[in-house]
Scaffold this motif. Structure first.
Motif, PDB file in Angstrom:
ATOM      1  N   MET A 188     -72.184  26.676  28.325  1.00  0.00           N
ATOM      2  CA  MET A 188     -72.412  27.627  27.247  1.00  0.00           C
ATOM      3  C   MET A 188     -73.544  27.087  26.369  1.00  0.00           C
ATOM      4  O   MET A 188     -73.529  25.928  25.993  1.00  0.00           O
ATOM      5  CB  MET A 188     -71.125  27.785  26.430  1.00  0.00           C
ATOM      6  N   GLU A 189     -74.482  27.927  26.072  1.00  0.00           N
ATOM      7  CA  GLU A 189     -75.614  27.525  25.249  1.00  0.00           C
ATOM      8  C   GLU A 189     -75.192  27.383  23.795  1.00  0.00           C
ATOM      9  O   GLU A 189     -74.175  27.932  23.362  1.00  0.00           O
ATOM     10  CB  GLU A 189     -76.743  28.546  25.369  1.00  0.00           C
TER      11      GLU A 189
ATOM     12  N   LYS B  48     -69.433  32.082  18.995  1.00  0.00           N
ATOM     13  CA  LYS B  48     -68.009  32.057  19.345  1.00  0.00           C
ATOM     14  C   LYS B  48     -67.208  31.328  18.276  1.00  0.00           C
ATOM     15  O   LYS B  48     -66.147  31.791  17.844  1.00  0.00           O
ATOM     16  CB  LYS B  48     -67.803  31.381  20.696  1.00  0.00           C
ATOM     17  N   LEU B  49     -67.715  30.184  17.826  1.00  0.00           N
ATOM     18  CA  LEU B  49     -67.001  29.423  16.801  1.00  0.00           C
ATOM     19  C   LEU B  49     -66.914  30.189  15.484  1.00  0.00           C
ATOM     20  O   LEU B  49     -65.876  30.187  14.818  1.00  0.00           O
ATOM     21  CB  LEU B  49     -67.662  28.058  16.584  1.00  0.00           C
ATOM     22  N   ILE B  50     -67.983  30.858  15.112  1.00  0.00           N
ATOM     23  CA  ILE B  50     -67.966  31.657  13.879  1.00  0.00           C
ATOM     24  C   ILE B  50     -66.918  32.756  13.988  1.00  0.00           C
ATOM     25  O   ILE B  50     -66.146  32.996  13.055  1.00  0.00           O
ATOM     26  CB  ILE B  50     -69.373  32.234  13.588  1.00  0.00           C
TER      27      ILE B  50
ATOM     28  N   ASP C 159     -64.225  32.731  15.978  1.00  0.00           N
ATOM     29  CA  ASP C 159     -62.911  32.106  15.986  1.00  0.00           C
ATOM     30  C   ASP C 159     -62.499  31.635  14.590  1.00  0.00           C
ATOM     31  O   ASP C 159     -61.340  31.803  14.183  1.00  0.00           O
ATOM     32  CB  ASP C 159     -62.868  30.925  16.956  1.00  0.00           C
ATOM     33  N   PHE C 160     -63.437  31.068  13.836  1.00  0.00           N
ATOM     34  CA  PHE C 160     -63.115  30.614  12.484  1.00  0.00           C
ATOM     35  C   PHE C 160     -62.730  31.788  11.599  1.00  0.00           C
ATOM     36  O   PHE C 160     -61.872  31.660  10.729  1.00  0.00           O
ATOM     37  CB  PHE C 160     -64.277  29.839  11.862  1.00  0.00           C
ATOM     38  N   GLY C 161     -63.358  32.921  11.832  1.00  0.00           N
ATOM     39  CA  GLY C 161     -62.990  34.120  11.065  1.00  0.00           C
ATOM     40  C   GLY C 161     -61.524  34.464  11.250  1.00  0.00           C
ATOM     41  O   GLY C 161     -60.833  34.855  10.307  1.00  0.00           O
ATOM     42  N   LYS C 162     -61.012  34.295  12.469  1.00  0.00           N
ATOM     43  CA  LYS C 162     -59.593  34.558  12.737  1.00  0.00           C
ATOM     44  C   LYS C 162     -58.712  33.484  12.101  1.00  0.00           C
ATOM     45  O   LYS C 162     -57.669  33.777  11.527  1.00  0.00           O
ATOM     46  CB  LYS C 162     -59.334  34.581  14.245  1.00  0.00           C
ATOM     47  N   PHE C 163     -59.139  32.233  12.211  1.00  0.00           N
ATOM     48  CA  PHE C 163     -58.329  31.120  11.713  1.00  0.00           C
ATOM     49  C   PHE C 163     -58.146  31.142  10.203  1.00  0.00           C
ATOM     50  O   PHE C 163     -57.071  30.848   9.701  1.00  0.00           O
ATOM     51  CB  PHE C 163     -58.937  29.769  12.108  1.00  0.00           C
ATOM     52  N   ILE C 164     -59.203  31.494   9.481  1.00  0.00           N
ATOM     53  CA  ILE C 164     -59.100  31.398   8.025  1.00  0.00           C
ATOM     54  C   ILE C 164     -58.207  32.481   7.428  1.00  0.00           C
ATOM     55  O   ILE C 164     -57.846  32.408   6.261  1.00  0.00           O
ATOM     56  CB  ILE C 164     -60.488  31.386   7.345  1.00  0.00           C
ATOM     57  N   GLU C 165     -57.810  33.441   8.226  1.00  0.00           N
ATOM     58  CA  GLU C 165     -56.876  34.458   7.749  1.00  0.00           C
ATOM     59  C   GLU C 165     -55.428  33.964   7.781  1.00  0.00           C
ATOM     60  O   GLU C 165     -54.566  34.536   7.140  1.00  0.00           O
ATOM     61  CB  GLU C 165     -57.014  35.728   8.591  1.00  0.00           C
ATOM     62  N   ASP C 166     -55.164  32.900   8.517  1.00  0.00           N
ATOM     63  CA  ASP C 166     -53.818  32.350   8.669  1.00  0.00           C
ATOM     64  C   ASP C 166     -53.727  31.050   7.858  1.00  0.00           C
ATOM     65  O   ASP C 166     -54.394  30.072   8.159  1.00  0.00           O
ATOM     66  CB  ASP C 166     -53.561  32.078  10.152  1.00  0.00           C
ATOM     67  N   ASP C 167     -52.878  31.048   6.804  1.00  0.00           N
ATOM     68  CA  ASP C 167     -52.791  29.894   5.905  1.00  0.00           C
ATOM     69  C   ASP C 167     -52.412  28.608   6.621  1.00  0.00           C
ATOM     70  O   ASP C 167     -52.946  27.546   6.321  1.00  0.00           O
ATOM     71  CB  ASP C 167     -51.785  30.158   4.778  1.00  0.00           C
ATOM     72  N   SER C 168     -51.492  28.686   7.588  1.00  0.00           N
ATOM     73  CA  SER C 168     -51.081  27.467   8.270  1.00  0.00           C
ATOM     74  C   SER C 168     -52.221  26.890   9.101  1.00  0.00           C
ATOM     75  O   SER C 168     -52.405  25.686   9.172  1.00  0.00           O
ATOM     76  CB  SER C 168     -49.858  27.726   9.155  1.00  0.00           C
ATOM     77  N   LYS C 169     -53.007  27.757   9.713  1.00  0.00           N
ATOM     78  CA  LYS C 169     -54.151  27.287  10.487  1.00  0.00           C
ATOM     79  C   LYS C 169     -55.243  26.755   9.570  1.00  0.00           C
ATOM     80  O   LYS C 169     -55.967  25.830   9.924  1.00  0.00           O
ATOM     81  CB  LYS C 169     -54.692  28.396  11.380  1.00  0.00           C
ATOM     82  N   LEU C 170     -55.338  27.310   8.380  1.00  0.00           N
ATOM     83  CA  LEU C 170     -56.310  26.836   7.411  1.00  0.00           C
ATOM     84  C   LEU C 170     -56.043  25.384   7.036  1.00  0.00           C
ATOM     85  O   LEU C 170     -56.954  24.574   6.934  1.00  0.00           O
ATOM     86  CB  LEU C 170     -56.233  27.709   6.148  1.00  0.00           C
TER      87      LEU C 170
END
Length: 81
Positions: A1-2, A9-11, A13-24
């Motif tokens: 992957m370039e 992809k990371l941006i 994925d991070f958008g999804k993660f920051i919505e979940d407090d435990s993942k934050l």
């Protein structure tokens, strides 16, 4: 992957993660760990030197060693196992 694809992809994925407090909280711990400066080892340099010396003795055959089977036999005899 370039690199550009990975960045997108990371941006996403991070958008999804920051919505979940435990993942934050997990992400915060992760970033703290990777951003932390390398700490000085609690093991002294003299101990590393001692380990290196003993390793050299082991490699050269200077130290007497035992196989697992020999150790097991001694333990069984000593503790009546």
């Amino acid at each position: 992957m370039e690199t550009k694809e990975l960045r997108r992809k990371l941006i996403k994925d991070f958008g999804k993660f920051i919505e979940d407090d435990s993942k934050l909280e997990i992400l915060e711990s992760f970033f703290d760990a990777i951003n932390q400066d390398e700490e000085k080892s609690v093991i002294s340099d003299s101990h590393y030197s001692l380990v290196a010396e003993e390793r050299e003795k082991y490699i050269s055959g200077e130290n007497e060693t035992s196989s697992w089977e020999e150790v097991e036999q001694r333990l069984k005899a000593k503790y009546d196992l």
